[in-house]
Scaffold this motif. Sequence first.
Motif, PDB file in Angstrom:
ATOM      1  N   ARG A   1       6.155   5.027   1.327  1.00  0.00           N
ATOM      2  CA  ARG A   1       4.740   5.411   1.255  1.00  0.00           C
ATOM      3  C   ARG A   1       4.601   6.933   1.377  1.00  0.00           C
ATOM      4  O   ARG A   1       3.834   7.563   0.638  1.00  0.00           O
ATOM      5  CB  ARG A   1       3.986   4.706   2.390  1.00  0.00           C
ATOM      6  CG  ARG A   1       2.500   4.740   2.280  1.00  0.00           C
ATOM      7  CD  ARG A   1       1.863   3.926   3.376  1.00  0.00           C
ATOM      8  NE  ARG A   1       2.179   4.450   4.709  1.00  0.00           N
ATOM      9  CZ  ARG A   1       1.759   3.906   5.844  1.00  0.00           C
ATOM     10  NH1 ARG A   1       1.030   2.813   5.829  1.00  0.00           N
ATOM     11  NH2 ARG A   1       2.058   4.439   7.015  1.00  0.00           N
TER      12      ARG A   1
ATOM     13  N   LEU B   1       1.983   0.507   9.125  1.00  0.00           N
ATOM     14  CA  LEU B   1       1.689   0.073   7.755  1.00  0.00           C
ATOM     15  C   LEU B   1       0.263  -0.476   7.704  1.00  0.00           C
ATOM     16  O   LEU B   1      -0.314  -0.819   8.738  1.00  0.00           O
ATOM     17  CB  LEU B   1       2.676  -1.007   7.328  1.00  0.00           C
ATOM     18  CG  LEU B   1       4.148  -0.598   7.279  1.00  0.00           C
ATOM     19  CD1 LEU B   1       4.995  -1.746   6.772  1.00  0.00           C
ATOM     20  CD2 LEU B   1       4.358   0.627   6.410  1.00  0.00           C
TER      21      LEU B   1
ATOM     22  N   ASN C   1       0.602  -0.888  -0.245  1.00  0.00           N
ATOM     23  CA  ASN C   1       0.897   0.211   0.681  1.00  0.00           C
ATOM     24  C   ASN C   1       1.413   1.427  -0.075  1.00  0.00           C
ATOM     25  O   ASN C   1       1.095   2.565   0.266  1.00  0.00           O
ATOM     26  CB  ASN C   1       1.932  -0.237   1.720  1.00  0.00           C
ATOM     27  CG  ASN C   1       1.291  -0.726   3.003  1.00  0.00           C
ATOM     28  OD1 ASN C   1       1.005   0.062   3.890  1.00  0.00           O
ATOM     29  ND2 ASN C   1       1.035  -2.025   3.074  1.00  0.00           N
TER      30      ASN C   1
END
Lengths: 328, 234
Positions: free
Chosen positions: B148, B91, B100
């Motif tokens: 994501r 991340l 993110n």
Amino acid sequence: MILKSLPKKQIRVFLVLTLITIILASAPWWVSRADIRLLGEFYSFLALAVLWNLLAGYTGLISVGQQAFVGVGGYAMFIVTAKLGISPFLSVPISMLAAALIAGVFAPLLFRLNGAHFAIGTWVAAETISLCFFMVPELGGGAGMSLPTDVVKSIASSRAMREMTIYWLMLGLGLGTIFAVYALLLSKTGLALMALRDNEIAAASLGINIWKTKFVMYIAVAAATGAIGAVIFFQKLRISPESAFSLNDWTIIIIFIVVIGGIGKLEGAIVGTIVFFILRETLADYGVVYLIVLGVFAIIIMMFSRKGIWGMFEEKFKRSLLPVTREP
Amino acid sequence: MDNSLLRINNLSSGYGDFQALFDVSFCLEKNSVLGLVGANGAGKTTLFKSILGLLPREKSMIQFQRQDIGHLSANKLAGLGIAMVPEGRRLFSSLSVYENLQIAADYGRKGYWTIERVFELFPILAEKQKMPSLSLSGGQQQMVAIGRALVANPEVILFDELSLGLAPTVVNDVYAAMPSIIESGISAILVEQDIERVRKISKNLVCMREGKIVLSGAASQFTKEQLTTAYFGE
């Protein structure tokens, strides 16, 4: 339009920055001439620190060759004003172009290197450029040259007005750099820079073009550094390869400023510049001791707070002067 | 009818002089999960790195929608619709959960998956969206990594060691999201140590050992014993 799309706290920051700019712009009417020069110098170091921080702290490009662009900007200003008779004010954008061009030539070579190798590469490139200016007799070679009187007078007819003009130029560049970098960090590209700093592979796998992003940042920072170089030598009125490409003046001190202030934070560059100027103005009379104190101070900060003075403050008080966090 | 989405053709790759993959070939079908199993060092992560262009490979060794893509870089592959959930999540540590996801929305493709839809899939992320991503538990971080990848609206997601380091109950939560992901039209290659779990969720299965494919075919045709033998060797 841009302000409308920003959260309230960031609009507040822009308004405060604008207010500070207006107050500082009026300084020539209530500050002594010596202090005007000092403030001008402060703005130039502030801009250089903010730019180096953008490069190293956000883009991951640790350059120790930024003096190349200060020097190229300074020399470009001298060439176009003294040799080609172009207005000193037009010389600033020309200096930007010259620095961007040089950066564009070296970047494809330097970007083949990483980490420490990149840092050394930038240093070698800066030394090479500096040596090229040593070898040009038309520019005074190693001795350098002075800005002709008619060029100096074309900035402004009186000395007082000239100093004010240079002050405003430096103020514009110093605070303009903060405005521009802050706006950049709030943009889509700013978020990409932070992602890229945290994890290049993950950033690339989301579609961020790492090479292009770094290249554009490197060129933009070089161009802005070139403009600052031009204005610095407006104030100095004399240029030589040694002063224009000084590793110590334009890179080492800037690295010191960013490291003690807090790398990777816009506020870090601002705090670092303030601390550096306080130390310099307090200790300058003590000669070598001044440099020893600076070195010891930097080591202490690095040992006890890798995030610098601002990082320490931010961690303790959970406050941000220039917030870049995006909220839903 | 050719139903292939991503085809790997005789892929050989490695690190410098060390060859880690030997003539690896398989095909990922549209709207399906392909399970990729193998012991540590079998070459699974190396295969993903090669697909993403982080290791050398030749143009024709990888085909996506019948086009050679072996010469493209990771960011161009993302544009085509190949995303990855990397081992260890990776991340963006200085960014919040929301940021993110936002970065994937900014740079990824537009489509079904939005940040709001990810929050519907993983409601806990909606509650923690303002928090720094690294302050979340391992399972929640894995959800951010999956989210994501989804917000980039890929055609294919490469999941690397989805359950690594997670508690069994958390792994169940993460796997519970897989049907919704596949139903949205995304295909997946799933690297996993847990053979039983991957066999249940995958249409096809590939087992690697020492950089080579030692077994491949429909997941349902293999017994546990066959897979264990292929996994560890004779």
